[in-house]
Design a protein around this motif. Structure first.
Motif, PDB file in Angstrom:
ATOM      1  N   ARG A 156      43.487  31.143  37.292  1.00  0.00           N
ATOM      2  CA  ARG A 156      42.353  30.862  36.409  1.00  0.00           C
ATOM      3  C   ARG A 156      41.269  31.920  36.607  1.00  0.00           C
ATOM      4  O   ARG A 156      40.678  32.422  35.654  1.00  0.00           O
ATOM      5  CB  ARG A 156      41.791  29.474  36.698  1.00  0.00           C
ATOM      6  CG  ARG A 156      40.759  29.053  35.668  1.00  0.00           C
ATOM      7  CD  ARG A 156      40.081  27.756  36.049  1.00  0.00           C
ATOM      8  NE  ARG A 156      39.482  27.875  37.375  1.00  0.00           N
ATOM      9  CZ  ARG A 156      39.391  26.868  38.229  1.00  0.00           C
ATOM     10  NH1 ARG A 156      39.859  25.699  37.915  1.00  0.00           N
ATOM     11  NH2 ARG A 156      38.842  27.061  39.406  1.00  0.00           N
ATOM     12  N   THR A 157      41.030  32.255  37.878  1.00  0.00           N
ATOM     13  CA  THR A 157      40.020  33.269  38.160  1.00  0.00           C
ATOM     14  C   THR A 157      40.396  34.603  37.522  1.00  0.00           C
ATOM     15  O   THR A 157      39.538  35.304  36.987  1.00  0.00           O
ATOM     16  CB  THR A 157      39.848  33.429  39.684  1.00  0.00           C
ATOM     17  OG1 THR A 157      39.525  32.149  40.208  1.00  0.00           O
ATOM     18  CG2 THR A 157      38.749  34.404  40.014  1.00  0.00           C
ATOM     19  N   ALA A 158      41.699  34.930  37.562  1.00  0.00           N
ATOM     20  CA  ALA A 158      42.138  36.185  36.951  1.00  0.00           C
ATOM     21  C   ALA A 158      41.832  36.181  35.447  1.00  0.00           C
ATOM     22  O   ALA A 158      41.321  37.164  34.916  1.00  0.00           O
ATOM     23  CB  ALA A 158      43.630  36.389  37.187  1.00  0.00           C
ATOM     24  N   TYR A 159      42.116  35.055  34.791  1.00  0.00           N
ATOM     25  CA  TYR A 159      41.770  34.962  33.369  1.00  0.00           C
ATOM     26  C   TYR A 159      40.267  35.066  33.175  1.00  0.00           C
ATOM     27  O   TYR A 159      39.800  35.687  32.231  1.00  0.00           O
ATOM     28  CB  TYR A 159      42.273  33.638  32.780  1.00  0.00           C
ATOM     29  CG  TYR A 159      43.736  33.615  32.437  1.00  0.00           C
ATOM     30  CD1 TYR A 159      44.261  34.497  31.496  1.00  0.00           C
ATOM     31  CD2 TYR A 159      44.591  32.702  33.026  1.00  0.00           C
ATOM     32  CE1 TYR A 159      45.610  34.468  31.162  1.00  0.00           C
ATOM     33  CE2 TYR A 159      45.946  32.675  32.709  1.00  0.00           C
ATOM     34  CZ  TYR A 159      46.445  33.557  31.776  1.00  0.00           C
ATOM     35  OH  TYR A 159      47.779  33.528  31.450  1.00  0.00           O
ATOM     36  N   SER A 160      39.506  34.436  34.063  1.00  0.00           N
ATOM     37  CA  SER A 160      38.051  34.423  33.889  1.00  0.00           C
ATOM     38  C   SER A 160      37.455  35.821  34.020  1.00  0.00           C
ATOM     39  O   SER A 160      36.359  36.080  33.554  1.00  0.00           O
ATOM     40  CB  SER A 160      37.400  33.469  34.898  1.00  0.00           C
ATOM     41  OG  SER A 160      37.263  34.107  36.153  1.00  0.00           O
ATOM     42  N   LYS A 161      38.194  36.728  34.663  1.00  0.00           N
ATOM     43  CA  LYS A 161      37.704  38.103  34.772  1.00  0.00           C
ATOM     44  C   LYS A 161      37.877  38.850  33.462  1.00  0.00           C
ATOM     45  O   LYS A 161      37.428  39.979  33.326  1.00  0.00           O
ATOM     46  CB  LYS A 161      38.492  38.855  35.864  1.00  0.00           C
ATOM     47  CG  LYS A 161      38.231  38.346  37.255  1.00  0.00           C
ATOM     48  CD  LYS A 161      38.777  39.282  38.326  1.00  0.00           C
ATOM     49  CE  LYS A 161      40.277  39.315  38.381  1.00  0.00           C
ATOM     50  NZ  LYS A 161      40.778  39.967  39.620  1.00  0.00           N
TER      51      LYS A 161
END
Lengths: 309, 328, 586
Positions: free
Chosen positions: A208-213
């Motif tokens: 999710r964090t990767a997408y949020s970047k």
């Protein structure tokens, strides 16, 4: 990393001693004359018996016999076949064929198992996923010799697409069908493991964090989901190498592939005990080496293992 | 909510764009519930109760269970299904003949009734399967439980020992054992040969499960009560870590049946006097071109039995392992 | 942008009085096995450029769902069913995948909750920062690395250039959170969503990181949507508060106003129950508040921490006599661990610890993770043996007790542990769990045990029919009540509470704390209360020992420690209690 390699190699030593001892124990601690027991239903030539007694030092106490045998293994001396050929020479002749077959099978396995598993995992619950799960359940239920016969029957006899037995020199084209058979026996497990691993990883916080970047799916799926999902799959490949060895023995036998497995297959069929024991020993050692390599690969794939605190 | 919503005119940004008025939702729209009230479901539920509720609505469970019941009945009472003797009523005149009255599946090369041979071979497969899992479960549970629960040097020794057995693929080990035991080929010896090398799988699964459970707070609480270590293992740790063992046992049963058939197929399994699907497949392998049903039919019987146990293991895993349930 | 200027302020093209983010009537739901479950029921929220707004709520209130909905990263089956999310006038809820990718990172940054799970363990820190920079087109080629170092330095990683190639597990939690903050702000977004950014960290680290985050976003002019469960923290960090309850906004407005004058009964409950505020309020009023000064909201009955604290203090002043239940003398515990190169090393988990607990009082053992506080609990309970030192319970040294004596010691002293999901055996029903101590100690027969179980359930305010139920049917708070009931089954004198309320939501936490206080005065129990949360200590304990790296650094009465902390470490812990910058006007 060097510390990790060293530790893994050191850990492999007792296992190596244990497995060789166990094999030796199975053969020579059984009741009765081990040499005679190795030739079921026939009386061997006294000369052969004498030669075997000498080879296995059966006049010595058991533990001494084992260490002599172990010394032989460490020098790469696995003894002679029933017909008097050095096992090493047989290996030198047959191993390249088996390596080609295994290489093909592993390639099919890695591509199909991981790809289908990945797509299945990303489309959990969809038609593709349901279908591949059903197919894999079917494949798990089929023993490899059944798969081999069905493949021979359908592709060799009915459709005529492939030869049912491998021609002389084992051309790679002839190895494709046996390789597919060999791969299909492990396909289901690899595909399911990849699928499970992909589903689990895709739900982890760092994805999710990767997408949020601001990363795209095209970046997140290979770099963050697939990359992490491969770790348990690679570890499993090591364990599964045992299945592959047994599978290769049966497949090579059925398709008459002139490889290591077929030599073992024929020795078992003909009841040539000493040859069987020698080849099983070679395979177990190969299994140990492959698992050691997989462990090292695991260290490469997972930095948490590489840099232990 | 509409009259005093925070985005309404009264809640809009002030002159400096920073302040908003104090908004309160009406109590009618946001009723307050007593903190942490007890709401229990209609019926009690725990892992096993939930698993059963999950299983009984899955068609796959009923299909595999029905198949297994059928296989077991055939194994125990083959005479209910055929009167034709599998070995003693073979006539070479029937060699490779097709189906005939009273012989629905035709004949083998030796002129034996295929149907009868399949029915009478069932008990061999099933017996080997069950003897092997009794052996692997006994060894696996003892080794896995002690290694996982007591840890330390006990774990080091037991786990290394398991590693050694695990490092010899069990079919290869069984090939060696059965080669040596060529004089003693029976259901018991082949089960022993498979089981002795197949238990580390069970031990590993149980060990890792016990490692997960044994540090739970309820285990510590029981120690603080003065319950002995062994009783804690029996009363709290084992019951909470046994579910994956059940799954692996069901799947091992299928693997053992495959192993027996493979060994018989290789010619180091059961003697030719014992009915076995593996033996029949072995005997028929050269007839694939001429008489495929002699090979295909016992293969189907074998595969269906394996399928039944594997699917049961799979649905059991889905029902018992919350992680597996999430994969569905 | 060829020459990145990380400290450059983003010049807003829109005027400052247009809202940056405007959520209108947002509804979100999740598809589950039991059908569609709504999670947000009409949320309205406005955020101005550069403003900091905090959403406060308990778990399940929908605060994180709101955050995830804004950047369209709802987990699993979640989806937006109604409403608009206007970002600079553009509705994010209707954007396609590609357009959304351009919004994430570039316009809206995100700092997640748990630094341990939010970095990919197999890629280096540098790799993960660089890919964020590349994805947002901030820099290219060799500049990417330069910019990444700059971003990390800004986030507070002074040695970023040398640590870029290291992996997440080689960083501490605080350092990882700095990396995540750096990544969230890398593309200079106009809005930063910070979802409980520090709740997984030790309090002192929390404070430093939040200060740093505040400075950074102020300098960059970034608006912040701050999500937290801690009302005190929210009030301290944001001008505007939004209180959420069961998928709705129940109250919103300026932070100070809400804390001073909560209007919705739910907010009133929260204000009364938040330990950080309660302890802060006691401090700010100088001494204990008198009954006349303080009127708890009626809706908060049974959960008002200040009242609970006062009634305890009053009682204990009368009863306090020199009668020590627990005496610990220079206790040490050394573990053998494996060092970096696999060599054996000694680790002193508990180092020369001494304290005394008077009968009927509460001693709090406070420390951050790794301070050795839980090891002390294990030593006291004889779950592990001490390396050195003495533990006396009721005057008897417990070190050499065996057999029956040990059993009677265990009867005298019972624990309640932290994890509400691990404290009860999932396969045993509640009745059997509570009765287990009676069975092990062979107390009574079947009928009398059943009676005692009902009695105990009643004592912890749970219905008696729960005894045939299993733990998975209960909430975290209810499980902890059952754990308390089990601990009380043998009528112990001492209860060791090891982080027993730490994993619970504030309201439930307050309930359990009140329950514990009631039980103490009713049964004359002695508590050893182990916690990392100094705020809770103020309302529950009489004496405090502050632990750091296995040693007790400060030990005194609660009032003394709070009003007049001697050690710098204690002062730091106290300063880290949220609400430090918040003055109560009364």
């Amino acid at each position: 990393m060097t510390g990790y390699i060293l530790r893994r190699v050191l850990q492999a030593i007792p296992v190596f001693l244990g497995t060789t001892f166990l094999i030796y124990f199975m053969v020579f601690a059984m009741p009765g004359d081990p040499i005679l027991a190795l030739f079921p239903g026939r009386s061997p030539d006294p000369a052969v018996v004498a030669q075997l007694r000498a080879q296995y030092h059966l006049d010595q106490p058991f533990i001494v016999q084992y260490f002599i045998y172990l010394g032989g293994i460490l020098q790469g001396n696995f003894g002679l076949t029933f017909s008097g050929e050095a096992i090493n020479d047989v290996l030198a002749r047959t191993f390249p064929v088996t390596a080609r077959l295994a290489g093909l099978a592993l390639t099919f396995l890695a591509i199909s198992g991981i790809l289908v598993g990945l797509v299945s995992g990303l489309r959990k619950g969809k038609l593709f996923d349901a279908t591949s799960l059903a197919v894999s359940l079917l494949l798990i239920s089929l023993p490899i010799f059944v798969i081999a016969f069905v493949a021979q029957f359908v592709f060799g006899i009915q459709l005529g697409w492939a030869r049912t037995t491998v021609g002389s020199g084992a051309p790679t084209a002839d190895l494709i069908l046996p390789a597919v058979v060999l791969a299909s026996a492990s396909f289901a497990q690899i595909m399911r493991l990849t699928r499970a691993s992909v589903i689990e990883t895709a739900g982890l916080d760092f994805v999710r964090t990767a997408y949020s970047k601001g990363l795209s799916r095209g970046r997140v799926i290979p770099v963050h989901i697939l990359r992490n999902s491969l770790i348990p799959v690679v570890t499993y490949l090591g364990t599964d190498f045992g299945t592959l060895l047994v599978g290769a023995t049966i497949t090579e036998g059925i398709f008459n592939v002139p490889g290591v497995g077929n030599t073992l297959f024929q020795a078992i069929k003909r009841g040539e005990g000493p040859t069987v024991v020698s080849f099983v020993t070679v395979m177990v050692l190969l299994y140990l080496v492959v698992n050691l390599l997989v462990d090292l690969l695991y260290g490469l794939l997972d930095p948490r293992i590489r840099y232990v605190k | 909510m509409s009259s005093n919503s925070p985005t309404g005119p009264s809640a809009g940004p002030g002159a400096d764009g920073r302040s908003a008025t104090h908004f309160v939702a009406s109590l009618d729209e946001t009723p307050l519930v007593e903190t942490d009230t007890v709401q229990v479901s209609e019926r009690p539920s725990n892992l096993w109760i939930d698993a059963w509720r999950d299983l009984r609505v899955r068609p796959m469970f009923w299909i595999s269970a029905a198949l297994i019941v059928l296989v077991i009945i055939v194994a125990l009472m083959p005479w209910l299904f055929t009167q034709t003797p599998p070995n003693n009523d073979c006539h070479l005149s029937n060699s490779n003949a097709g189906p005939a009255a009273g012989h629905p599946l035709g004949f083998t090369k030796q002129g034996c009734d295929i149907y009868s041979r399949i029915i009478n071979g069932t008990s061999t497969s099933v017996s080997v399967g069950f003897i092997v899992i009794v052996l692997t479960t006994l060894l696996g549970v003892v080794f896995g439980a002690f290694a996982g629960f007591y840890g330390g040097w006990v774990d080091s020794i037991l786990s290394r020992l398991g590693d050694i057995f695990f490092s010899i693929p069990y079919i290869l080990a069984a090939v060696v054992i059965m080669s040596v035991l060529s004089q003693y080929r029976s259901v018991w010896s082949i089960s022993l040969a498979i089981g002795v090398f197949a238990w580390p799988q069970t031990a590993r699964v149980l060990r890792s499960e016990i490692l997960r459970v044994k540090n739970a707070d309820y285990v510590m609480a029981s120690s603080a009560l003065g319950l002995s270590r062994f009783k804690i293992l029996l009363k709290h740790v084992l019951p909470n870590s046994i579910a994956p063992v059940i799954v692996i046992t069901t799947i091992s049963l299928a693997a053992a049946i495959v192993a027996e058939a493979s060994l018989s197929f290789l010619g180091v399994g059961l003697g030719s006097d014992i009915m076995s699907w593996g033996n029949d497949i072995n005997n028929a392998q050269n007839d694939l071109r001429t008489n495929p049903q002699t090979l295909i039919l016992p293969s189907i019987a074998l595969s269906l039995t394996v399928f039944a146990f594997i699917s049961l293991g799979e649905v059991a895993r889905d029902a018992l392992d919350p992680k597996a349930r999430a994969l569905r | 942008m060829s020459e990145p200027h990380p400290t450059e302020r983003r010049a807003g093209t829109r005027t400052m009085d247009q809202p940056l983010l405007e959520i209108r009537n947002l509804e979100v739901g999740f598809q589950t096995q039991n059908g569609f479950v709504p999670a947000l029921n009409g949320i309205d929220l406005t955020l101005m450029p550069g403003q900091t707004v905090a959403i406060v709520g308990e778990s399940g209130s929908g605060k994180s769902t709101t955050a995830h909905a804004i950047i369209n990263l709802l987990p699993g089956s979640g989806r937006i069913t109604k409403g608009e999310i206007l970002f600079e006038g553009r509705n994010l809820a209707s954007l396609g995948d590609r357009e959304m990718e351009d919004v994430r990172g570039k316009l809206v940054g995100f700092v997640p909750q748990d630094p341990m799970s939010n970095l990919n363990p197999v890629w280096s820190i540098g790799f993960q920062v660089e890919e964020a920079i590349r994805a947002n087109g901030i820099a290219s080629g060799k500049d990417v690395k330069k910019y990444a170092i700059q971003v990390l330095k800004e986030a507070g990683l002074a040695d970023a250039d040398t640590r870029m190639h290291q992996f997440p597990h080689q960083f501490s939690g605080g350092m990882r959170q700095r990396v995540l903050i750096g990544m969230g702000l890398a593309a200079r977004p106009k809005l930063l969503i910070a979802d409980e950014p520090t709740s997984a960290l030790d309090v002192t680290v929390q404070r430093v990181i939040l200060d740093h985050l505040a400075t950074l976003t102020r300098d960059l002019g970034t608006a912040v949507l701050f999500i937290t469960h801690d009302l005190g923290l929210a009030a301290e960090r944001a001008e505007q508060l939004v209180v959420m309850y069961k998928g709705r906004i129940v109250e919103s407005g300026p932070s100070r106003e809400i804390l001073e004058n909560p209007l919705h009964p739910y907010t009133q409950r929260l204000v009364a129950a938040a330990p950080s505020l309660a302890s802060r309020r006691i401090v700010s009023s100088g001494q204990k508040l008198s009954e006349a000064d303080y009127h708890p909201p009626t809706s908060a009955r049974g959960m008002d921490l200040i009242k609970a604290a006062e009634s305890r203090a009053a009682k204990n002043e009368i009863e306090r006599a020199d009668d020590s239940a627990i005496v610990v003398e220079s206790l040490s515990k050394v573990y053998k661990i494996r060092g970096e190169k696999g060599e054996g090393r000694h680790f002193k988990a508990v180092d020369d610890v001494s304290f005394t607990v008077q009968r009927g009082t509460t001693m709090a053992l406070v420390g951050e993770s790794g301070s050795g506080k839980s090891t002390v609990a294990k030593l006291l309970l004889r779950l592990e043996d001490a390396t050195q030192g003495k533990i006396m319970i009721d005057g008897a040294d417990i070190a050499h007790l065996g057999g029956r004596e040990l059993l009677s010691l265990r009867r005298k002293m019972q624990p309640v542990f932290q994890d509400p999901y691990g404290s009860l055996d999932p396969l045993r029903n509640i009745g059997n769990t509570i009765a287990e101590p009676l069975v092990v100690h062979r107390v009574g027969d079947r009928a009398s045990r059943r009676k005692r179980v009902s009695e105990l359930l009643d004592q912890v305010a749970l219905p008696a029919n729960l005894s045939t139920r299993y733990p998975n049917e209960l909430s975290g708070g209810q499980r902890q009540r059952v754990a308390v009931a089990r601990a009380l089954a043998l009528k112990p004198e001492i209860v060791i509470l090891d982080e027993a309320v730490s994993a619970l939501d504030v309201l439930v936490q307050a309930q359990i704390l009140s329950l514990l206080a009631e039980l103490q005065s009713e049964l004359g129990l002695t508590y050893l209360f182990i916690t990392h949360d100094l705020a809770v200590v103020r309302v529950i304990a009489d004496q405090v020992c502050v632990m750091k790296r296995g040693r007790i650094v400060e030990s005194s009465t609660v009032d003394e420690v709070f009003d007049n902390p001697k050690e710098e470490y204690t002062q730091g812990l106290l300063a880290a209690i949220p609400g430090a910058n918040f003055e109560f006007g009364r």
